[in-house]
Design a protein around this motif. Structure first.
Motif, PDB file in Angstrom:
ATOM      1  N   LEU A 261     -83.702  16.646   6.995  1.00 20.33           N
ATOM      2  CA  LEU A 261     -83.488  17.003   8.396  1.00 20.33           C
ATOM      3  C   LEU A 261     -83.239  15.730   9.187  1.00 20.33           C
ATOM      4  N   ALA A 262     -82.282  15.785  10.108  1.00 21.60           N
ATOM      5  CA  ALA A 262     -82.044  14.674  11.023  1.00 21.60           C
ATOM      6  C   ALA A 262     -82.369  15.122  12.438  1.00 21.60           C
ATOM      7  N   ILE A 263     -82.942  14.217  13.198  1.00 22.32           N
ATOM      8  CA  ILE A 263     -83.132  14.428  14.636  1.00 22.32           C
ATOM      9  C   ILE A 263     -82.432  13.251  15.305  1.00 22.32           C
ATOM     10  N   GLY A 264     -81.362  13.551  16.047  1.00 21.70           N
ATOM     11  CA  GLY A 264     -80.586  12.431  16.540  1.00 21.70           C
ATOM     12  C   GLY A 264     -79.710  12.737  17.727  1.00 21.70           C
ATOM     13  N   ALA A 265     -79.166  11.662  18.291  1.00 14.56           N
ATOM     14  CA  ALA A 265     -78.225  11.775  19.395  1.00 14.56           C
ATOM     15  C   ALA A 265     -76.898  12.327  18.889  1.00 14.56           C
ATOM     16  N   SER A 266     -76.149  12.904  19.821  1.00 17.84           N
ATOM     17  CA  SER A 266     -74.884  13.540  19.432  1.00 17.84           C
ATOM     18  C   SER A 266     -73.704  12.613  19.663  1.00 17.84           C
ATOM     19  N   GLY A 267     -73.825  11.384  19.216  1.00 22.21           N
ATOM     20  CA  GLY A 267     -72.735  10.430  19.317  1.00 22.21           C
ATOM     21  C   GLY A 267     -71.926  10.379  18.039  1.00 22.21           C
TER      22      GLY A 267
ATOM     23  N   ILE B 289     -79.730  15.890  20.195  1.00 19.60           N
ATOM     24  CA  ILE B 289     -80.124  15.686  21.579  1.00 19.60           C
ATOM     25  C   ILE B 289     -78.996  14.963  22.310  1.00 19.60           C
ATOM     26  N   CYS B 290     -78.592  15.487  23.437  1.00 26.43           N
ATOM     27  CA  CYS B 290     -77.556  14.856  24.246  1.00 26.43           C
ATOM     28  C   CYS B 290     -78.190  13.776  25.114  1.00 26.43           C
ATOM     29  N   LEU B 291     -77.814  12.529  24.880  1.00 26.50           N
ATOM     30  CA  LEU B 291     -78.419  11.414  25.600  1.00 26.50           C
ATOM     31  C   LEU B 291     -77.490  10.787  26.633  1.00 26.50           C
ATOM     32  N   ALA B 292     -76.228  11.242  26.669  1.00 27.43           N
ATOM     33  CA  ALA B 292     -75.268  10.665  27.619  1.00 27.43           C
ATOM     34  C   ALA B 292     -74.178  11.682  27.914  1.00 27.43           C
TER      35      ALA B 292
ATOM     36  N   THR C 216     -82.393   9.193  14.438  1.00 21.94           N
ATOM     37  CA  THR C 216     -81.377   8.232  14.872  1.00 21.94           C
ATOM     38  C   THR C 216     -80.983   8.545  16.312  1.00 21.94           C
ATOM     39  N   MET C 217     -81.570   7.841  17.244  1.00 22.04           N
ATOM     40  CA  MET C 217     -81.290   8.058  18.664  1.00 22.04           C
ATOM     41  C   MET C 217     -80.349   7.009  19.240  1.00 22.04           C
TER      42      MET C 217
END
Length: 318
Positions: free
Chosen positions: A268-274, A290-293, A197-198
């Motif tokens: 497992l989740a791979i995702g943005a940190s929102g 992953i920090c995307l902003a 979830t990005m």
């Protein structure tokens, strides 16, 4: 009871602000009626989705800045001068005395709030930046570790503050899945289901990079992969084509309405940190974040210190 939400979504802004406002709106409509969303007509607006949820939406007209106009930071998200945005909003609500005006927008500050003061009994702001002055009666910031002193010089003295993850805007289904999810995590010893979830728009197409990385792993037993992405995302077709030619089972889920179930099933989740960070934490889902902003940095730092997420460097191309 008249309640108005002023919130935007777009290719650049993403969908998270609208989604958390919808979560709050769903709770408010149990007691109150006449809920209206005011959004700007950006590419990537969610008017149809908000309508499907049962709410009326008024789209503010598209606005194109003159090349000589420069807005700093998140004021670019407003994409118009704050005075114009305020005036356009006033024209919509001026004949209806509001009980609450709820604002979730990084490009709006105390000047906008003050201009609309006389049209509403109370103003609520949803924020997670603590970087500008706000004129509100109620402030909600669900950031992990947020402290009152972060806002002392930014809000009125009588503003009520709801700070920290205990005020996270989570849909009821996350409560329903929580106890089962925690039990599942304690027993789990392998990864058979991965959730990516990005963010709804993923403008930089990080999703494709993650999928390609998973392709290169020498799996003992290949997992299934679920990717959540809005169909309005600029790289949606690219991700779809990648999934169709994958050496893993990759499912593309557009406009997911069962996120709690997807997170429950995932190992497992791979995702943005929102804002989805709080959903993952609620279900105890192990996460590579992953920090995307820039606005996600504080969230990610707090979750890393709490050992809730493991951080991946977005600048690392390996």
């Amino acid at each position: 009871m008249n309640i108005v939400f002023r919130v935007d979504s777009s290719i650049e802004i993403g969908t998270g602000h609208v989604m958390r406002c919808l979560t709050l709106a769903d709770e408010l409509k149990k007691q109150y009626s006449n809920i209206l969303f005011i959004c700007r007509d950006y590419d990537g607006h969610l008017k149809d989705f908000i309508n499907e949820k049962g709410y009326s939406v008024v789209l503010l007209p598209k606005f194109f800045l003159k090349s000589s106009t420069v807005l700093s930071g998140y004021y670019n998200w407003l994409s118009s001068l704050w005075q114009q945005d305020a005036n356009e909003t006033i024209n919509i609500i001026k004949n209806n005395k509001l009980n609450w005006l709820i604002v979730d927008h990084y490009g709006i500050d105390y000047r906008w709030h003050n201009k609309l003061r006389d049209l509403t009994k109370r103003i609520m702001v949803i924020d997670d930046l603590a970087d500008r002055k706000l004129d509100c009666d109620l402030l909600l910031d669900q950031t992990y570790g947020r402290k009152k002193q972060d806002y002392f010089k930014l809000i009125p003295n009588d503003c009520q503050m709801l700070l920290g993850t205990k005020y996270a805007l989570l849909r009821p289904e996350f409560t329903l899945f929580r106890s089962r999810a925690i039990k599942k995590r304690k027993k789990n010893t392998s990864i058979s289901n991965i959730l990516i979830t990005m963010g709804g728009m993923d403008i930089n197409n990080v999703t494709s990079r993650v999928i390609k990385t998973l392709f290169s792993v020498n799996w003992y037993k290949k997992p299934s992969v679920n990717v959540v992405l809005n169909e309005l995302a600029p790289n949606f077709n690219t991700v779809l084509n990648l999934a169709e030619n994958a050496n893993l089972k990759v499912n593309i889920i557009k406009n997911a309405n069962n996120m709690a179930e997807l997170m429950f099933k995932a190992d497992l989740a791979i995702g943005a940190s929102g804002s989805t960070s709080w959903e993952r934490c609620a279900l105890g889902l192990p996460t590579l974040a992953i920090c995307l902003a820039d606005n996600q940095k504080d969230i990610l730092e707090g979750l890393q210190k709490a050992d809730a997420h493991l951080v991946i460097d977005n600048e690392d191309n390996d």
